[in-house]
Design a protein around this motif. Structure first.
Motif, short mmCIF file in Angstrom:
data_model
loop_
_atom_site.label_atom_id
_atom_site.label_comp_id
_atom_site.label_asym_id
_atom_site.label_seq_id
_atom_site.Cartn_x
_atom_site.Cartn_y
_atom_site.Cartn_z
N HIS A 1 0.85 -1.19 0.00
CA HIS A 1 0.00 0.00 0.00
C HIS A 1 0.88 1.25 0.00
CE1 HIS A 1 -2.59 -3.17 1.56
NE2 HIS A 1 -3.64 -2.42 1.33
N VAL A 2 0.41 2.29 -0.66
CA VAL A 2 1.13 3.56 -0.70
C VAL A 2 0.19 4.67 -0.27
CG1 VAL A 2 2.26 5.28 -2.18
CG2 VAL A 2 2.74 2.85 -2.50
N ILE A 3 0.67 5.53 0.62
CA ILE A 3 -0.04 6.75 1.00
C ILE A 3 0.85 7.91 0.63
CG2 ILE A 3 -1.02 8.08 2.91
CD1 ILE A 3 -1.55 5.40 4.32
N HIS A 4 0.40 8.69 -0.33
CA HIS A 4 1.23 9.79 -0.86
C HIS A 4 0.78 11.09 -0.21
CE1 HIS A 4 3.73 12.12 -3.39
NE2 HIS A 4 2.80 12.52 -4.23
N SER A 5 1.53 11.46 0.84
CA SER A 5 1.20 12.65 1.63
C SER A 5 2.21 13.78 1.40
CB SER A 5 1.16 12.29 3.12
OG SER A 5 0.85 13.40 3.91
N ALA A 6 3.34 13.49 0.76
CA ALA A 6 4.38 14.50 0.57
C ALA A 6 3.87 15.63 -0.31
CB ALA A 6 5.61 13.86 -0.06
N ALA A 7 4.21 16.86 0.06
CA ALA A 7 3.81 18.03 -0.72
C ALA A 7 4.70 19.21 -0.38
CB ALA A 7 2.35 18.39 -0.46
N ALA A 8 4.98 20.03 -1.38
CA ALA A 8 5.68 21.30 -1.18
C ALA A 8 4.64 22.41 -1.22
CB ALA A 8 6.73 21.51 -2.26
N TYR A 9 4.69 23.30 -0.23
CA TYR A 9 3.68 24.37 -0.19
C TYR A 9 4.14 25.62 0.55
CZ TYR A 9 2.95 22.55 4.56
OH TYR A 9 3.14 22.13 5.85
#
Length: 310
Positions: A72-80
């Motif tokens: 499973h993958v949870i893609h939470s990374a973000a630049a903001y």
């Protein structure tokens, strides 16, 4: 499950990491700690591996997937955190998302969960905003996050993308709640933007995540929110009362900036109907639970995707 979480040291990622470790799942976190904090994760745990780096680094992402073999993958990374750094937003939110999606394809993951922002809707025609409303982002953060979601949608992965309201819980480091709490505790002045937002408790977010990760659960795009809007002034009043500040004059209220949206409230009815899920905590309970956490642990840092007012 073997769960790979990008941005796993952020508010959502670290909370989910704790939850899955307690449930005896194996977790690998990828984080460059630009806005997340290493202290938000356990120093050591037999089921946890932490990889320091950016999802924009394709080789790092490919190695992590190959070595960990996630289910499973949870893609939470973000630049903001810098609204003017379009290049970094693109590297992380677009190219980084592509790297993670491509690696997930190769790994044949069972579920891919992407965290999106309500800002992908831009300035909506009506609120609460239904999940089938057009995507019209106008900020670097919103544009890049929307592009990332679009690449995931065309990947063929069994994906769920969550358009998130303001999720409020331990280690929250963005938005008006930590800002007001910190400034009022320090005796500093504040102002409120004349905007309306919806806030959802992290525990309610957890319950919908549990349903989404089940094998055979529906895929697609969903709003996660309570569906009720509240003014930033309401937040300020609750925080001021909590810390015992009684202002001699009303707090200034200012018009929203050019990069802001006057009212952003998401309609969760499709999510509720699909998953049989219901938010449990009221707005007041959510804010008070957050403030109680700050009383015990303090505020680590404060970030914003908005430009400072002139």
């Amino acid at each position: 499950m073997r769960i790979l979480i990008t941005g796993g040291a952020g508010t959502l990622g670290s909370g989910l990491t704790e939850r899955y470790l307690v449930a005896d799942h194996d977790v690998l976190v990828i984080d460059n700690f630009a806005t997340g904090h290493r202290g938000s994760l356990p120093d050591s745990h037999p089921r946890l591996k932490v990889v320091t780096g950016s999802v924009a680094d394709k080789d790092l992402v490919d190695r992590a997937f190959a070595e960990f073999a996630p289910t499973h993958v949870i893609h939470s990374a973000a630049a903001y955190k810098d609204p003017d750094d379009w290049q970094e937003d693109t590297r992380t939110n677009v190219e980084g998302t592509i790297n993670v999606a491509k690696a997930a394809q190769s790994a044949n993951v069972r579920r891919f969960v992407n965290f999106h922002t309500a800002l992908g809707y831009g300035r909506p025609d009506r609120v609460p905003v239904p999940v089938d409303a057009p995507a019209r982002p106008f900020t670097s953060y919103g544009i890049s996050k929307q592009a990332g979601e679009s690449y995931i949608a065309m990947s063929g992965l069994p994906f769920v993308s969550l358009r998130l309201a303001n999720v409020t819980g331990p280690r929250l480091a963005i938005g008006p709640i930590p800002t007001f709490y910190t400034r009022l505790k320090a005796g500093k002045s504040c102002f409120c933007s004349k905007t309306v937002r919806d806030f959802i408790d992290l525990e309610d977010f957890f319950t919908v995540m549990d349903l989404i990760l089940e094998d055979g659960a529906p895929t697609g795009v969903y709003n996660v929110s309570t569906g009720t809007g509240h003014t930033i002034k309401e937040i300020f009043d609750l925080v001021a009362a909590h810390v015992g500040v009684d202002l001699a004059e009303p707090v200034p209220e200012v018009e929203p900036g050019a990069d802001d949206v006057a009212s952003m409230v998401l309609d969760p009815s499709h999510t509720i109907a699909t998953f049989g899920w219901q938010p449990r905590y009221s707005f007041e309970e959510t804010i008070q639970r957050m403030l109680a956490w700050y009383d015990e642990h303090g505020v680590i840092a404060i970030y914003s995707h908005l430009k400072a007012p002139a």
